[in-house]
Design a protein around this motif. Structure first.
Motif: not given
Length: 359
Positions: A344-345, A283, A287, A349, A280, A340
């Motif tokens: 960032r999630d 944010t 993703t 995920g 990642w 992934l």
């Protein structure tokens, strides 16, 4: 007390004679009995509480460890500094090698760890540095597993039913946080940061270490069921912070698995049915999920391959070569691997990981 002269084994014998360790407990780690003796009853009780799900009756131990609580010892040896991890600048550890073992010193605390020839000893302010003692106990189990042919991985592990999943990524990628989200969804915990992987029949087995996750306040507030880790004032203070500021707060808290998720949710061995690599970048963006092919994508395996560090030889006169990335690729050749990337999630995920666990 000055600790000098002699072989590693002679130094350990000298410590044991001067600081007896009569208080004992036995731990069962995935078929490995570890006998721990301590000079401090308080330290033994603290370890028994931390490792309570792994306490077992005595038997012939595979590993013996003695812990000797004392002042910081003077050790007039020539220590070599361990280079800081990427992105870090401070030297935290240094070591001195003997023909029969190694001594590692923690610069900040003065703790000394000696091992070699099947003997393992820690001496110094052990009671004040319980976390370092816990890491040493787990490191001795890791060495036992590696000498039996396992490869060391840098990853968290969870299991659901008869399927296990490893989650890899650089430090700070969110391995522990994602594993705890999966725990909240019903998975069981295998490991926080280290996995030993070996072939088992037609498949692979992963083995973790008995180390509870250590998380920051942001994780405690976002994983269901963990907000109680913080007091009411702490919760209010951290919830008032902007999310981008909260993510930068470094204030580690242990998450005892049995306390927050119930007994029987922490196991050390499971099939390795899939690997997720967290790549990642911040944010805000979606993703991206990508299946990887081995060994074509061997470069990304560097996120999972783990150097054994100072707590596993070679010592003087030994020549032990570290496994190559190709060795990891060969081992994982038949395991589904997913990357992934993007933003960032953890919600997304978690969905991806649960889908892999339910195949």
């Amino acid at each position: 007390m000055i600790l000098s002269g002699g072989t590693c084994r002679e130094l350990m014998a000298r410590v044991r004679s001067r600081i007896p360790a009569p208080h004992g407990l036995t731990l069962g780690f995935a078929g490995c009995l570890v006998q721990v003796t301590s000079s401090s009853r308080g330290l033994k009780e603290a370890l028994a509480d931390y490792f309570q799900e792994f306490l077992c009756d005595g038997g012939p131990p595979a590993v013996r460890i003695s812990l000797h609580d004392s002042e910081v010892l003077s050790v007039p040896f020539a220590f070599a500094p361990k280079a800081p991890s990427p992105g870090k600048t401070r030297v935290k550890e240094e070591w001195a090698d003997f023909p029969d073992g190694r001594m590692v010193r923690k610069r900040l605390t003065g703790m000394l760890f000696l091992f070699g020839g099947g003997e393992h000893l820690a001496v110094g302010p052990c009671r004040a540095n319980t976390n370092q003692v816990i890491n040493f106990i787990n490191n001795r189990f890791i060495e036992w597993k590696l000498r039996k042919g396992s490869l060391l991985g840098h990853g968290a592990g969870v299991v659901a039913g008869d399927r296990g999943l490893a989650v890899a990524g650089v430090s700070g990628a969110g391995k522990s946080t994602l594993a705890l989200h999966l725990m909240a969804a019903g998975a069981r915990f295998v490991s926080n940061d280290r996995l030993m992987v070996t072939r088992r029949g037609a498949g692979l087995e992963m083995c973790g270490v008995a180390k509870h996750p250590r998380i920051n306040p942001g994780t405690a507030l976002t994983v269901p069921g963990l907000s109680g880790l913080l007091g009411p004032r702490e919760r209010a203070r951290f919830r008032a912070m902007p999310r981008d500021v909260l993510r930068t707060v470094e204030e580690k808290h242990d998450v005892p698995i049995h306390r927050f998720f119930g007994p029987g949710r922490f196991i050390l061995t499971a099939p390795l049915s899939g690997l997720v690599i967290l790549n990642w970048a911040g944010t805000g963006s979606p993703t991206v999920v990508r299946s990887l092919e081995m060994p074509r994508d061997v470069r990304l395996l560097s996120a999972f391959a783990k150097d054994t560090g100072l707590f596993y030889g070679p010592f003087q006169g030994q020549d032990t070569k570290a496994p190559t990335l190709s060795a990891y690729a060969d081992l994982l050749a038949k395991v589904p691997v997913v990357e992934l990337s993007g933003g960032r999630d953890f919600v997304q995920g978690t969905k991806v990981c649960l889908a892999m666990l339910s195949l």
